[in-house]
Write an enzyme that holds these catalytic residues in place. Structure first.
Site, mmCIF file in Angstrom:
data_model
loop_
_atom_site.group_PDB
_atom_site.id
_atom_site.type_symbol
_atom_site.label_atom_id
_atom_site.label_comp_id
_atom_site.label_asym_id
_atom_site.label_seq_id
_atom_site.Cartn_x
_atom_site.Cartn_y
_atom_site.Cartn_z
ATOM 1 N N ASP A 175 -22.751 57.038 5.954
ATOM 2 C CA ASP A 175 -23.449 56.334 7.284
ATOM 3 C C ASP A 175 -22.678 55.381 7.874
ATOM 4 O O ASP A 175 -22.150 54.825 7.184
ATOM 5 C CB ASP A 175 -24.923 56.151 6.863
ATOM 6 C CG ASP A 175 -25.610 55.464 7.414
ATOM 7 O OD1 ASP A 175 -25.582 55.984 8.126
ATOM 8 O OD2 ASP A 175 -26.274 54.534 6.759
ATOM 9 N N ASP A 214 -24.702 52.171 10.573
ATOM 10 C CA ASP A 214 -25.552 51.060 10.863
ATOM 11 C C ASP A 214 -26.517 50.904 9.385
ATOM 12 O O ASP A 214 -27.147 51.465 8.643
ATOM 13 C CB ASP A 214 -26.400 51.507 11.360
ATOM 14 C CG ASP A 214 -25.854 51.460 13.267
ATOM 15 O OD1 ASP A 214 -25.446 51.117 13.437
ATOM 16 O OD2 ASP A 214 -26.604 52.502 13.565
ATOM 17 N N LYS A 273 -29.734 65.048 8.973
ATOM 18 C CA LYS A 273 -28.377 64.883 8.725
ATOM 19 C C LYS A 273 -28.249 65.284 7.999
ATOM 20 O O LYS A 273 -26.718 65.893 7.710
ATOM 21 C CB LYS A 273 -28.352 62.606 8.043
ATOM 22 C CG LYS A 273 -28.222 62.200 9.417
ATOM 23 C CD LYS A 273 -28.624 61.033 8.875
ATOM 24 C CE LYS A 273 -27.434 60.330 9.052
ATOM 25 N NZ LYS A 273 -27.244 58.914 8.564
ATOM 26 N N ASP A 295 -28.173 53.624 2.659
ATOM 27 C CA ASP A 295 -28.638 52.922 2.983
ATOM 28 C C ASP A 295 -30.787 53.273 3.379
ATOM 29 O O ASP A 295 -31.095 52.448 2.978
ATOM 30 C CB ASP A 295 -28.123 51.621 4.147
ATOM 31 C CG ASP A 295 -28.928 52.056 5.378
ATOM 32 O OD1 ASP A 295 -28.564 52.606 6.002
ATOM 33 O OD2 ASP A 295 -29.039 50.758 5.995
#
Length: 236
Positions: free
Chosen positions: A12, A14, A161, A184
């Protein structure tokens, strides 16, 4: 702890390879380049648009492909004549957004993100209010509301995702059972579930930490580098 032979890595952006101010961590860049230099493809997976994601992959030096817009879009060089593949039904998303505009009629400032013109599959606006308000409002719509921490995304509920990572892997020939995934936030839950080895950085939400095979001691990009050194290169 479950161990797998890692043949691909998906990460990932951000909050994972970037810090709280969306600045990319140098430690993550160095670690991801080290993985690519070892012949292991790195996939960039993010809620960001394809152009942003492609630029990120190019500047870092990753070659595994892209999962963009929370799974609504996938891309890999030389696949589909170098065009993105859109996996979502954008009409459903637009209908839900129009409903929100009518329902709240100025009570909420749905300020669209600057990259909205480049989105193929979802509607995205800045996080200026509690997203549970619109989650409740859209309970009868086939829509997922994702909170990335930086923005709120309206996405077709039939994409994620994780599903997009599986689709990209099928087309590119990756075995997800031999893939490590690092994330995260809540929109990474399905993302982690799609892979053989699941990693949450130290700043991850509690839900992600609960499903992870390994929770990093370090935050953001430092955590990414920690997991890469530990499980790909067997360094303590």
């Amino acid at each position: 702890m479950k161990m797998v032979k890692i043949e691909a890595l998906a990460v990932d952006v951000d909050g994972t390879i970037t810090d709280d101010h969306r600045k990319i961590c140098i430690s993550a860049i160095e670690a991801l380049r080290k993985v690519e230099d070892a012949g292991i493809p790195v996939i960039i997976a993010t809620g960001n648009i394809a152009d942003f994601s492609y630029a990120t992959a190019t500047l870092i030096g990753t070659t595994g492909g892209l999962v963009c817009e929370n799974g609504g879009v996938i891309y890999k060089d030389y696949m589909n004549n170098n065009r993105v593949i859109v996996l979502s039904d954008r009409d459903k998303v637009d209908e839900a957004f129009e409903y929100l505009l009518e329902k709240f009629d100025g009570e909420i400032d749905f300020r669209r993100t600057e990259d909205e013109h480049g989105r193929f599959s979802e509607v995205c606006f800045y996080k200026t209010f509690d997203p549970t308000i619109i989650k409740d409002a859209l309970c009868d719509f086939d829509i997922e509301v994702y909170d990335s921490g930086f923005a709120i995304h309206l996405t077709d509920a039939n994409v994620s995702k994780g599903l997009a990572l599986q689709k990209l892997s099928e087309l590119a020939g990756y075995n997800t059972e031999n893939m490590m995934v690092i994330g995260d936030s809540e929109n990474d839950l399905g993302f982690l579930d799609a892979a053989g080895f699941k990693v949450a950085v130290a700043n991850a939400c509690d839900e992600l930490k609960e499903v992870a095979d390994y929770v990093c001691e370090k935050k953001h990009g430092d955590g990414v580098a920690e997991a890469i050194d530990k499980f790909i290169f067997n360094e303590n």
